[in-house]
Design a protein around this motif. Structure first.
Motif, PDB file in Angstrom:
ATOM      1  N   LEU A  31       0.855  -1.182   0.000  1.00 19.12           N
ATOM      2  CA  LEU A  31       0.000   0.000   0.000  1.00 19.12           C
ATOM      3  C   LEU A  31       0.893   1.234   0.000  1.00 19.12           C
ATOM      4  N   ARG A  32       0.710   2.088  -1.010  1.00 21.87           N
ATOM      5  CA  ARG A  32       1.528   3.304  -1.119  1.00 21.87           C
ATOM      6  C   ARG A  32       0.637   4.541  -1.075  1.00 21.87           C
ATOM      7  N   VAL A  33       1.176   5.592  -0.454  1.00 28.16           N
ATOM      8  CA  VAL A  33       0.425   6.836  -0.279  1.00 28.16           C
ATOM      9  C   VAL A  33       1.269   8.000  -0.776  1.00 28.16           C
ATOM     10  N   GLY A  34       0.745   8.709  -1.760  1.00 24.76           N
ATOM     11  CA  GLY A  34       1.359   9.928  -2.261  1.00 24.76           C
ATOM     12  C   GLY A  34       0.563  11.116  -1.768  1.00 24.76           C
ATOM     13  N   GLY A  35       0.921  12.306  -2.236  1.00 27.69           N
ATOM     14  CA  GLY A  35       0.174  13.475  -1.787  1.00 27.69           C
ATOM     15  C   GLY A  35       0.524  14.734  -2.542  1.00 27.69           C
ATOM     16  N   ARG A  36      -0.230  15.782  -2.202  1.00 26.92           N
ATOM     17  CA  ARG A  36      -0.006  17.116  -2.779  1.00 26.92           C
ATOM     18  C   ARG A  36       0.269  18.081  -1.635  1.00 26.92           C
ATOM     19  N   LEU A  37       1.421  18.751  -1.698  1.00 22.23           N
ATOM     20  CA  LEU A  37       1.847  19.707  -0.683  1.00 22.23           C
ATOM     21  C   LEU A  37       1.685  21.121  -1.226  1.00 22.23           C
ATOM     22  N   GLN A  38       1.061  21.991  -0.441  1.00 27.16           N
ATOM     23  CA  GLN A  38       0.879  23.398  -0.799  1.00 27.16           C
ATOM     24  C   GLN A  38       2.067  24.188  -0.241  1.00 27.16           C
ATOM     25  N   VAL A  39       2.875  24.767  -1.127  1.00 27.02           N
ATOM     26  CA  VAL A  39       4.044  25.549  -0.725  1.00 27.02           C
ATOM     27  C   VAL A  39       3.713  27.021  -0.915  1.00 27.02           C
ATOM     28  N   GLY A  40       3.887  27.804   0.139  1.00 25.95           N
ATOM     29  CA  GLY A  40       3.565  29.228   0.076  1.00 25.95           C
ATOM     30  C   GLY A  40       4.607  30.025  -0.683  1.00 25.95           C
ATOM     31  N   ALA A  41       4.206  31.214  -1.110  1.00 26.61           N
ATOM     32  CA  ALA A  41       5.157  32.136  -1.743  1.00 26.61           C
ATOM     33  C   ALA A  41       6.235  32.484  -0.721  1.00 26.61           C
ATOM     34  N   ASN A  42       7.490  32.417  -1.146  1.00 23.43           N
ATOM     35  CA  ASN A  42       8.627  32.721  -0.269  1.00 23.43           C
ATOM     36  C   ASN A  42       8.567  31.935   1.038  1.00 23.43           C
ATOM     37  N   GLN A  43       8.171  30.675   0.953  1.00 25.57           N
ATOM     38  CA  GLN A  43       8.080  29.802   2.131  1.00 25.57           C
ATOM     39  C   GLN A  43       9.416  29.815   2.878  1.00 25.57           C
ATOM     40  N   ALA A  44       9.369  29.954   4.196  1.00 26.02           N
ATOM     41  CA  ALA A  44      10.597  30.011   5.001  1.00 26.02           C
ATOM     42  C   ALA A  44      11.416  28.738   4.821  1.00 26.02           C
ATOM     43  N   PRO A  45      12.727  28.851   4.628  1.00 24.03           N
ATOM     44  CA  PRO A  45      13.553  27.658   4.480  1.00 24.03           C
ATOM     45  C   PRO A  45      13.628  26.877   5.789  1.00 24.03           C
ATOM     46  N   GLY A  46      13.817  25.587   5.682  1.00 23.62           N
ATOM     47  CA  GLY A  46      13.933  24.736   6.857  1.00 23.62           C
ATOM     48  C   GLY A  46      13.384  23.353   6.585  1.00 23.62           C
ATOM     49  N   ILE A  47      13.358  22.560   7.616  1.00 19.24           N
ATOM     50  CA  ILE A  47      12.813  21.201   7.538  1.00 19.24           C
ATOM     51  C   ILE A  47      11.399  21.232   8.083  1.00 19.24           C
ATOM     52  N   TYR A  48      10.482  20.654   7.339  1.00 21.27           N
ATOM     53  CA  TYR A  48       9.073  20.620   7.720  1.00 21.27           C
ATOM     54  C   TYR A  48       8.663  19.170   7.949  1.00 21.27           C
ATOM     55  N   GLU A  49       7.941  18.926   9.047  1.00 20.77           N
ATOM     56  CA  GLU A  49       7.537  17.568   9.393  1.00 20.77           C
ATOM     57  C   GLU A  49       6.071  17.534   9.822  1.00 20.77           C
ATOM     58  N   GLY A  50       5.453  16.391   9.592  1.00 24.50           N
ATOM     59  CA  GLY A  50       4.078  16.163  10.023  1.00 24.50           C
ATOM     60  C   GLY A  50       3.754  14.692   9.933  1.00 24.50           C
ATOM     61  N   ASP A  51       2.602  14.314  10.443  1.00 29.25           N
ATOM     62  CA  ASP A  51       2.164  12.917  10.466  1.00 29.25           C
ATOM     63  C   ASP A  51       0.797  12.780   9.819  1.00 29.25           C
ATOM     64  N   PHE A  52       0.540  11.591   9.287  1.00 30.74           N
ATOM     65  CA  PHE A  52      -0.800  11.260   8.832  1.00 30.74           C
ATOM     66  C   PHE A  52      -1.096   9.828   9.232  1.00 30.74           C
ATOM     67  N   GLN A  53      -2.377   9.505   9.225  1.00 32.24           N
ATOM     68  CA  GLN A  53      -2.791   8.191   9.691  1.00 32.24           C
ATOM     69  C   GLN A  53      -3.500   7.430   8.566  1.00 32.24           C
ATOM     70  N   ILE A  54      -3.153   6.150   8.446  1.00 30.10           N
ATOM     71  CA  ILE A  54      -3.807   5.245   7.513  1.00 30.10           C
ATOM     72  C   ILE A  54      -4.409   4.107   8.329  1.00 30.10           C
ATOM     73  N   THR A  55      -5.637   3.745   8.021  1.00 33.18           N
ATOM     74  CA  THR A  55      -6.314   2.641   8.706  1.00 33.18           C
ATOM     75  C   THR A  55      -6.748   1.621   7.694  1.00 33.18           C
ATOM     76  N   VAL A  56      -6.481   0.355   7.976  1.00 30.27           N
ATOM     77  CA  VAL A  56      -6.943  -0.746   7.136  1.00 30.27           C
ATOM     78  C   VAL A  56      -7.952  -1.555   7.950  1.00 30.27           C
ATOM     79  N   THR A  57      -9.140  -1.711   7.400  1.00 31.05           N
ATOM     80  CA  THR A  57     -10.170  -2.539   8.036  1.00 31.05           C
ATOM     81  C   THR A  57     -10.216  -3.859   7.281  1.00 31.05           C
ATOM     82  N   TYR A  58     -10.096  -4.958   8.014  1.00 27.73           N
ATOM     83  CA  TYR A  58     -10.071  -6.317   7.433  1.00 27.73           C
ATOM     84  C   TYR A  58     -11.450  -6.945   7.594  1.00 27.73           C
ATOM     85  N   PHE A  59     -11.966  -7.514   6.490  1.00 34.93           N
ATOM     86  CA  PHE A  59     -13.275  -8.173   6.529  1.00 34.93           C
ATOM     87  C   PHE A  59     -13.133  -9.663   6.336  1.00 34.93           C
TER      88      PHE A  59
END
Length: 168
Positions: free
Chosen positions: A140-168
């Protein structure tokens, strides 16, 4: 004559001392293994948008979950190679039916403060409804679209997301 030749060959070797002294060096390394149980979801790589240059206008960075291709729009420039979809392995029963959902869209915050960027879309490498393989596995692979602001401040940006798999 033979005895003199023998001593002529052996004498330089004896004078040189022991042949090549032995040396040893020690070093340690880590090793790891993960044993998963049925109905497991394991993250094996993170969603990476790569190194970017922010311009005077806003733009986006998109990571394709099918092939890790990175594309940019607007004032964003991709710097060097980089970018990859997140990868998860799900393990269940052979040909088991699953349903994939995600939590809220993440916001990436600048380490040390002073900026953030929103992920406006998370995309999967297939349908949210799927069957596991005959071995009970699914890549299972997850891609995405990141919104970058005009003149975005330089640096390292981090965040988390959650994926849930329901088994039947």
């Amino acid at each position: 004559m033979k005895r003199e030749l023998f001593w002529a060959i052996l004498a330089p070797a004896l004078a040189a001392g022991p042949v090549g002294a032995a040396h040893a060096a020690d070093e340690s390394a880590d090793s790891e293994a993960v044993i998963v149980t049925p109905l497991s979801l394991v993250n094996t790589s993170d969603l990476e948008f790569g190194t970017l240059l922010a311009g005077p206008t806003a733009g986006t960075v998109v990571i394709n979950p099918n092939n890790d291709a990175r594309s940019v729009t607007g004032g964003v420039t991709a710097a060097g190679s980089g970018g990859q979809a997140a990868q998860f392995w799900t393990y269940g029963g052979p040909r088991q039916f699953i349903y994939v959902t995600r939590g809220p869209l993440p916001v990436l915050d600048r380490v040390g403060g002073g900026g953030s960027m929103a992920v406006s879309q998370l995309t999967l490498n297939g349908s949210v409804f799927r069957y596991l393989s005959n071995a009970g596995l699914l890549d299972l692979r997850v891609g995405g679209r990141l919104q970058v602001g005009a003149n975005q401040a330089p640096g390292i940006y981090e965040g988390d997301f959650q994926i849930t798999v329901t088994y039947f």
